[in-house]
Every structure is written in C-alpha cells, then in structure tokens.
Scaffold this motif. Structure first.
Motif, PDB file in Angstrom:
ATOM      1  N   VAL A  48      66.994 113.554  34.240  1.00 54.67           N
ATOM      2  CA  VAL A  48      68.284 114.104  33.834  1.00 54.67           C
ATOM      3  C   VAL A  48      69.452 113.396  34.515  1.00 54.67           C
ATOM      4  O   VAL A  48      70.436 113.062  33.850  1.00 54.67           O
ATOM      5  N   GLY A  73      57.196 118.438  40.131  1.00 47.99           N
ATOM      6  CA  GLY A  73      57.224 117.775  38.826  1.00 47.99           C
ATOM      7  C   GLY A  73      55.909 117.105  38.500  1.00 47.99           C
ATOM      8  O   GLY A  73      55.410 117.205  37.368  1.00 47.99           O
ATOM      9  N   LEU A 113      60.391 118.680  45.273  1.00 47.99           N
ATOM     10  CA  LEU A 113      60.800 118.608  43.871  1.00 47.99           C
ATOM     11  C   LEU A 113      59.965 117.582  43.104  1.00 47.99           C
ATOM     12  O   LEU A 113      59.478 117.863  42.003  1.00 47.99           O
ATOM     13  N   LEU A 167      61.510 114.411  31.543  1.00 44.89           N
ATOM     14  CA  LEU A 167      62.933 114.604  31.287  1.00 44.89           C
ATOM     15  C   LEU A 167      63.593 115.382  32.418  1.00 44.89           C
ATOM     16  O   LEU A 167      64.755 115.157  32.734  1.00 44.89           O
ATOM     17  N   ILE A 168      62.827 116.255  33.042  1.00 44.61           N
ATOM     18  CA  ILE A 168      63.356 117.045  34.155  1.00 44.61           C
ATOM     19  C   ILE A 168      63.808 116.130  35.288  1.00 44.61           C
ATOM     20  O   ILE A 168      64.867 116.337  35.877  1.00 44.61           O
ATOM     21  N   THR A 169      63.029 115.107  35.596  1.00 43.14           N
ATOM     22  CA  THR A 169      63.392 114.208  36.693  1.00 43.14           C
ATOM     23  C   THR A 169      64.339 113.103  36.255  1.00 43.14           C
ATOM     24  O   THR A 169      64.983 112.487  37.097  1.00 43.14           O
ATOM     25  N   SER A 208      58.574 115.424  27.981  1.00 42.92           N
ATOM     26  CA  SER A 208      59.380 116.611  28.268  1.00 42.92           C
ATOM     27  C   SER A 208      59.377 116.914  29.765  1.00 42.92           C
ATOM     28  O   SER A 208      60.408 117.279  30.328  1.00 42.92           O
ATOM     29  N   ALA A 209      58.227 116.766  30.397  1.00 43.97           N
ATOM     30  CA  ALA A 209      58.142 117.004  31.839  1.00 43.97           C
ATOM     31  C   ALA A 209      58.920 115.939  32.608  1.00 43.97           C
ATOM     32  O   ALA A 209      59.577 116.234  33.611  1.00 43.97           O
ATOM     33  N   PHE A 227      53.291 119.846  37.772  1.00 43.19           N
ATOM     34  CA  PHE A 227      53.502 120.389  36.429  1.00 43.19           C
ATOM     35  C   PHE A 227      53.000 119.408  35.381  1.00 43.19           C
ATOM     36  O   PHE A 227      52.383 119.811  34.387  1.00 43.19           O
ATOM     37  N   ASP A 228      53.246 118.122  35.600  1.00 38.45           N
ATOM     38  CA  ASP A 228      52.835 117.114  34.624  1.00 38.45           C
ATOM     39  C   ASP A 228      51.312 117.001  34.538  1.00 38.45           C
ATOM     40  O   ASP A 228      50.760 116.990  33.443  1.00 38.45           O
TER      41      ASP A 228
END
Length: 149
Positions: free
Chosen positions: A30, A127, A123, A26-28, A23-24, A130-131
């Motif tokens: 996209v 990420g 950015l 997926l942010i990068t 899920s984390a 957060f991961d």
C-alpha cells in the motif's frame, strides 16, 4: 525436462491462489502504491509517467510478484495434493510449516542482526503468516485436483 515430473493441478486453483496472494501482498504494498498514485497525479501526460524510472521499477515489482504468487500457488497446491491433506487442520499445519521454512530466518535476522523495530518485524511476520497459512487453507477449500477428463 519433461512435463510428466510436474504433478497436475487444477488451473483454477492456481488462479485463486494467485488472487489470494496478490490480495495479501497488497497489504504490504500500500505505501508503494500510494506514492505511485501521487506521481501519476503529478505527471502531465501518460507518456511522461510511463517513461519515468519509478514506473518501470514498480511495474517490474508487480509483475515479478504476480509470477511468484502463481508459482507459490502451484507449489502449495502440489503439496496439498501429494500429502493428501483434506482437513482445515492439516492445511493450517502445512501452512505453518511453510511459514517456518520460508520466513522464520528473515524474521530472526530482522530482530537480532539488523536491529529493525519489533513492530516492523511483527507486521512483516503477520503478513507472511497470513499469506502462507491463508493460502494453504484457501486452496484446500477450493480444491486442487484437476478434472478427470
């Protein structure tokens, strides 16, 4: 090498950690997924889409990301278990340490060596932060010990 050298962790913690990491990530991913979706809409048949080189590359990227997320989840679970971390503060500290070990060098190289834009490096760093911190905190909340059966 025997399996006794690898500490036992709860299989559900590996699954939860893998789901969190994917899920984390997926942010990068996209932008890559958006281009893959556009190519899928343009393809006339599913067979044509599967035969393209881009689809094979994206499938390889996703599958390697899935395997690496599972391995990272296992490693963080083992670290949480072996260090005896039971508090949120301890899990966050462990996550920060993992971030420093795994990402700090690439972030510094991105800024000073490759002269990447600062927004891009921030950015990527956010990420990764957060991961790593999020993964350790989620696994600490979920629990990593296997059932005693």
């Amino acid at each position: 090498m025997s399996h006794k050298y690898f500490p036992a962790v709860s299989p559900s913690s590996i699954a939860v950690g893998t789901l969190f990491s994917q899920s984390a990530a997926l942010i990068t991913l996209v932008p890559a997924l958006g281009s893959a979706y556009e190519r899928a809409k343009e393809a006339e048949t599913p067979e044509k889409l599967l035969k393209s080189n881009h689809s094979a590359d994206e499938l390889m990227l996703w599958s390697s990301s899935l395997v690496s997320s599972a391995a990272r989840s296992y490693a963080v679970s083992v670290l949480l278990q072996c260090t005896g971390t039971v508090t949120k503060k301890g899990a966050a500290s462990l996550g920060l340490l993992l971030f420093a070990v795994s990402s700090a060098q690439s972030l510094l190289l991105g800024i000073f060596r490759y002269k990447r834009p600062l927004e891009h490096v921030i950015l990527i760093g956010a990420g990764n932060l957060f991961d790593t911190v999020g993964l350790s905190m989620v696994l600490n909340w979920w629990g990593t010990r296997p059932p005693l059966v």
